[in-house]
Write an enzyme that holds these catalytic residues in place. Structure first.
Site, PDB file in Angstrom:
ATOM      1  N   ARG A  36      -1.660  61.310   4.802  1.00 30.86           N
ATOM      2  CA  ARG A  36      -1.109  59.974   4.577  1.00 30.86           C
ATOM      3  C   ARG A  36      -2.169  58.933   4.231  1.00 30.86           C
ATOM      4  O   ARG A  36      -1.886  57.976   3.503  1.00 30.86           O
ATOM      5  CB  ARG A  36      -0.336  59.518   5.814  1.00 30.86           C
ATOM      6  CG  ARG A  36       0.921  60.357   6.021  1.00 30.86           C
ATOM      7  CD  ARG A  36       1.690  59.857   7.212  1.00 30.86           C
ATOM      8  NE  ARG A  36       2.870  60.677   7.469  1.00 30.86           N
ATOM      9  CZ  ARG A  36       3.726  60.425   8.438  1.00 30.86           C
ATOM     10  NH1 ARG A  36       3.543  59.402   9.242  1.00 30.86           N
ATOM     11  NH2 ARG A  36       4.762  61.201   8.620  1.00 30.86           N
ATOM     12  N   ASP A 139      11.342  46.682  13.407  1.00 32.48           N
ATOM     13  CA  ASP A 139      10.476  47.848  13.266  1.00 32.48           C
ATOM     14  C   ASP A 139       9.044  47.334  13.134  1.00 32.48           C
ATOM     15  O   ASP A 139       8.829  46.184  12.738  1.00 32.48           O
ATOM     16  CB  ASP A 139      10.859  48.668  12.023  1.00 32.48           C
ATOM     17  CG  ASP A 139      10.398  50.111  12.118  1.00 32.48           C
ATOM     18  OD1 ASP A 139      11.214  50.990  12.445  1.00 32.48           O
ATOM     19  OD2 ASP A 139       9.184  50.365  11.889  1.00 32.48           O
TER      20      ASP A 139
HETATM   21  C1  LIG Z   1      11.922  58.227  13.447  1.00 27.22           C
HETATM   22  S1  LIG Z   1      12.258  56.521  13.155  1.00 27.22           S
HETATM   23  C2  LIG Z   1      13.802  56.330  14.024  1.00 27.22           C
HETATM   24  C3  LIG Z   1      14.740  55.438  13.275  1.00 27.22           C
HETATM   25  C4  LIG Z   1      16.122  55.263  13.917  1.00 27.22           C
HETATM   26  N1  LIG Z   1      16.031  54.604  15.197  1.00 27.22           N
HETATM   27  C5  LIG Z   1      16.820  56.588  14.054  1.00 27.22           C
HETATM   28  O1  LIG Z   1      17.002  57.075  15.174  1.00 27.22           O
HETATM   29  O2  LIG Z   1      17.207  57.157  13.027  1.00 27.22           O
HETATM   30  C6  LIG Z   1      11.091  55.756  14.262  1.00 27.22           C
HETATM   31  C7  LIG Z   1      10.774  54.318  13.878  1.00 27.22           C
HETATM   32  O3  LIG Z   1      10.050  53.712  14.947  1.00 27.22           O
HETATM   33  C8  LIG Z   1       9.122  52.809  14.399  1.00 27.22           C
HETATM   34  N2  LIG Z   1       8.069  52.526  15.390  1.00 27.22           N
HETATM   35  C9  LIG Z   1       7.070  53.326  15.815  1.00 27.22           C
HETATM   36  N3  LIG Z   1       6.303  52.697  16.710  1.00 27.22           N
HETATM   37  C10 LIG Z   1       6.815  51.449  16.853  1.00 27.22           C
HETATM   38  C11 LIG Z   1       6.459  50.315  17.627  1.00 27.22           C
HETATM   39  N4  LIG Z   1       5.398  50.335  18.440  1.00 27.22           N
HETATM   40  N5  LIG Z   1       7.198  49.204  17.516  1.00 27.22           N
HETATM   41  C12 LIG Z   1       8.272  49.165  16.676  1.00 27.22           C
HETATM   42  N6  LIG Z   1       8.671  50.198  15.921  1.00 27.22           N
HETATM   43  C13 LIG Z   1       7.951  51.338  16.009  1.00 27.22           C
HETATM   44  C14 LIG Z   1       8.626  53.526  13.145  1.00 27.22           C
HETATM   45  O4  LIG Z   1       8.060  52.637  12.217  1.00 27.22           O
HETATM   46  C15 LIG Z   1       9.898  54.212  12.639  1.00 27.22           C
HETATM   47  O5  LIG Z   1      10.524  53.479  11.632  1.00 27.22           O
END
Ligand SMILES: C[S@@+](CC[C@H](N)C(=O)[O-])C[C@H]1O[C@@H](n2cnc3c(N)ncnc32)[C@H](O)[C@@H]1O
Length: 269
Positions: A36, A139
């Site tokens: 990445r 996010d």
């Molecule tokens: C795998 S996705 C899940 C999306 C959705 N909630 C779902 O279940 O389909 C995880 C998301 O968490 C976000 N994320 C990771 N660490 C984070 C943080 N410290 N604060 C806010 N968002 C975060 C990532 O950017 C990503 O978009």
């Protein structure tokens, strides 16, 4: 051109993303990290990861730091993911609320908005498109939030949206937009997106919510981070409100403030 990362460099980057976002990158994620980030080294004309680390941690390059965070988050999501949660939502959403009240739902790691718009379809269906409801999506990644705000997706992403909702709440792209769909404005006007790091020492309070979705993000956190993130969110949940985590996640040992209603669904009492 491919760039090798040595153990010391990997440790520095995994420490940095842990300190910022709370995300744990084990050694097994080395390939993911180089896959990445290598494009950033190329774009910046840098020779190795030591140079990139210096660049990204220079206070003058905060935009690059955000770029790096965007690249190191995993944003997989889709409409109606883990659909039992939306069946549950359907059961608990009232058809109306008292005058002056608003039914509020927070998609706390919203990725590209699929989760927030799925929630909005359920709320629109139960409360009407003119009803008193709102959805917040947050996010840490700016790039996914840009997609979320547009609410414009490839048709292939619609396959889990029930046909009735697709017809009622999504508009099919025509001409140059063929093969895409956009979430109807009637829904988008109830949905707002903001950047938020859930791992920040204290989060910006967006008011109290009836339901918080925190799904498929706890899996990236270690126990102290899970505890910290959940303690950031719980004060934003109304008494009696629901807190929903992903199907492979649990709040067992993470908080005493919520009680288990049924697997992956918790309640504040
Ligand atoms: C795998 S996705 C899940 C999306 C959705 N909630 C779902 O279940 O389909 C995880 C998301 O968490 C976000 N994320 C990771 N660490 C984070 C943080 N410290 N604060 C806010 N968002 C975060 C990532 O950017 C990503 O978009």
């Amino acid at each position: 051109m491919s760039y090798e990362i040595n153990d010391a460099e990997f440790k520095r980057f995994s420490g940095l993303i842990y300190d910022i976002a709370g995300i744990t990158l084990t050694d097994a994620k080395k390939v993911l990290l180089t896959g990445r980030l290598s494009k950033r080294l190329i774009a910046l004309g840098l020779d190795n990861y030591t140079q990139y680390f210096k660049y990204v941690t220079n206070a003058a390059n905060s935009e690059e730091l955000q770029f790096m965070v965007d690249l190191l988050t995993t944003n997989e999501t889709y409409f109606f993911r883990e659909s039992q949660h939306f069946d549950f939502l359907k059961q608990i959403v009232p058809s109306s609320v008292k005058q002056g009240q608003v039914f509020r739902v927070w998609s706390a790691a919203s990725s590209n908005g699929a989760e927030a718009y799925t929630i909005s379809m359920i709320l629109a269906d139960k409360m009407g498109t003119e009803g008193a409801w709102e959805v917040f999506g947050t996010d840490i990644s700016n790039s996914v939030l840009e997609l979320a705000r547009r609410g414009h997706y490839r048709m292939a992403e619609a396959d889990k949206i029930p046909r009735e909702y697709l017809n009622k709440y999504c508009l099919k792209g025509m001409g140059p937009q063929e093969g895409t769909f956009i979430i109807d404005r009637k829904l988008r006007q109830h949905v707002n997106f903001q950047q938020m790091n859930l791992n920040a020492p204290a989060i910006k309070v967006l008011g109290e919510f009836d339901v918080i979705f925190l799904r498929n993000v706890l899996i990236y956190f270690d126990i102290p981070t899970k505890q910290h993130v959940v303690s950031n969110l719980v004060p934003c949940l109304k008494n009696g409100g629901y807190f929903i985590v992903g199907h492979s996640e649990s709040l067992n040992g993470i908080t005493d403030a919520l009680t288990l209603e049924k697997p992956t669904v918790y309640r504040r009492r």
